[in-house]
Design a protein around this motif. Structure first.
Motif, PDB file in Angstrom:
ATOM      1  N   ASN A 136     -32.550 -23.946 -60.341  1.00 27.59           N
ATOM      2  CA  ASN A 136     -31.748 -24.701 -60.485  1.00 27.59           C
ATOM      3  C   ASN A 136     -30.796 -24.800 -59.151  1.00 27.59           C
ATOM      4  OD1 ASN A 136     -32.123 -25.876 -62.968  1.00 27.59           O
ATOM      5  ND2 ASN A 136     -30.861 -24.272 -64.107  1.00 27.59           N
ATOM      6  N   ARG A 139     -32.513 -26.514 -56.302  1.00 27.48           N
ATOM      7  CA  ARG A 139     -32.434 -27.837 -56.610  1.00 27.48           C
ATOM      8  C   ARG A 139     -31.184 -28.496 -56.130  1.00 27.48           C
ATOM      9  NH1 ARG A 139     -36.777 -30.264 -59.138  1.00 27.48           N
ATOM     10  NH2 ARG A 139     -38.320 -28.834 -60.146  1.00 27.48           N
ATOM     11  N   LEU A 162     -30.804 -33.244 -62.411  1.00 29.46           N
ATOM     12  CA  LEU A 162     -30.716 -32.086 -62.705  1.00 29.46           C
ATOM     13  C   LEU A 162     -29.656 -31.624 -63.912  1.00 29.46           C
ATOM     14  CD1 LEU A 162     -31.264 -28.979 -61.873  1.00 29.46           C
ATOM     15  CD2 LEU A 162     -29.535 -29.042 -60.121  1.00 29.46           C
ATOM     16  N   ALA A 166     -30.803 -29.734 -66.883  1.00 27.83           N
ATOM     17  CA  ALA A 166     -30.048 -28.494 -67.219  1.00 27.83           C
ATOM     18  C   ALA A 166     -28.665 -28.687 -67.291  1.00 27.83           C
ATOM     19  CB  ALA A 166     -30.219 -27.445 -66.152  1.00 27.83           C
ATOM     20  N   TYR A 169     -25.849 -25.824 -66.309  1.00 20.55           N
ATOM     21  CA  TYR A 169     -25.656 -25.434 -65.184  1.00 20.55           C
ATOM     22  C   TYR A 169     -24.547 -25.794 -64.622  1.00 20.55           C
ATOM     23  CZ  TYR A 169     -27.206 -23.498 -60.722  1.00 20.55           C
ATOM     24  OH  TYR A 169     -27.379 -22.771 -59.406  1.00 20.55           O
ATOM     25  N   ALA A 172     -24.274 -27.302 -60.578  1.00 19.84           N
ATOM     26  CA  ALA A 172     -24.985 -28.789 -60.365  1.00 19.84           C
ATOM     27  C   ALA A 172     -23.779 -29.743 -60.920  1.00 19.84           C
ATOM     28  CB  ALA A 172     -26.001 -29.031 -61.504  1.00 19.84           C
TER      29      ALA A 172
END
Length: 257
Positions: A136, A139, A162, A166, A169, A172
């Motif tokens: 992650n 990314r 993303l 996810a 996360y 992000a």
């Protein structure tokens, strides 16, 4: 004399560049690899991969001088083992940092091309890393490379994907809020920052504290805009509130932006 660069995306203009400077000061180091803070606030410190004497980066030439040997050493390691994850990650990070320096200090079309080439290399190594191991954090970095290349649409698409894949996360969401804010979509930025707070409740990544700072700044700016619209005066605190955000960013950056 080199021609002054006029390249801009439909999403990232001068305001976006000013925001980059501000985020350089506020972004916690764990939010991105490398973070704005690591790039700009610690320009005196050497690369973690170089082991060389630290060199201050103050312009494009000094950025080139600092990172040319660093990435050359890593490229040599890569040639002997192109699947080593640490080497791939460090190449991505160093090319990304180098590219952001050139983007920030550059003023010509040649500088813009140079920055984009460096960021393309960062993306190349991030893609090779992701082909071996999903991450992650990587990314996030890959998306931010697009942002630095002034491709706000691609950066937003990547971070939206993303956060969908996810959703827990926090970084992000924090970075997505950054992109929304830079593009002027304040409502979406506030929602993303709220999700960053929710998904990083213990501030493990620094996403919660970062999002809290940005939400406070947005609230202050909105309060200033409201006060300004209700007042016939263009001086004093109301004017400072409505225009002070950019002014503050310029002062913090130490630039004339």
């Amino acid at each position: 004399m080199a021609k002054k660069s006029t390249n801009k995306s439909d999403n990232i203009g001068l305001g976006g560049k000013i925001l980059i400077v501000f985020f350089a000061i506020l972004m916690a180091a764990s939010l991105m690899l490398p973070s704005f803070a690591a790039i700009f606030s610690s320009s005196q410190s050497g690369s973690s991969t170089s082991g060389q004497q630290s060199t201050s980066v103050t312009d494009v030439a000094s950025a080139d001088a600092k990172y040319t040997d660093v990435v050359a050493s890593l490229e040599e390691k890569y040639s002997s083992d192109p699947t080593d994850l640490a080497t791939l990650l460090n190449l991505g990070k160093d090319y990304m940092t180098w590219g952001v320096y050139v983007r920030y200090f550059g003023s010509t079309d040649a500088d813009t091309s140079h920055a984009n080439e460096l960021l393309d290399k960062a993306v190349k190594y991030y893609d090779e890393y992701l082909a071996i191991k999903d991450s992650n954090a990587v990314r996030c970095d890959k998306a931010m490379c697009a942002f630095y290349q002034q491709d706000g649409t691609s950066a937003l698409n990547q971070l939206e994907e993303l956060t969908a894949s996810a959703p827990d996360y926090g970084p992000a969401w924090a970075n997505l809020g950054l992109l929304y804010e830079a593009s002027g979509n304040t409502d979406a930025a506030k929602e993303a920052y709220a999700k960053a707070q929710e998904t990083d409740p213990d501030d493990e990544y620094g996403a919660k504290s970062y999002a809290t700072q940005r939400l406070s700044a947005i609230e202050s700016a909105e309060s200033g805009d409201s006060a300004s619209s209700d007042s016939t005066s263009t001086t004093g605190s109301s004017a400072t509130g409505s225009q002070g955000l950019s002014d503050t960013l310029g002062s913090l950056s130490g630039t004339g932006l």
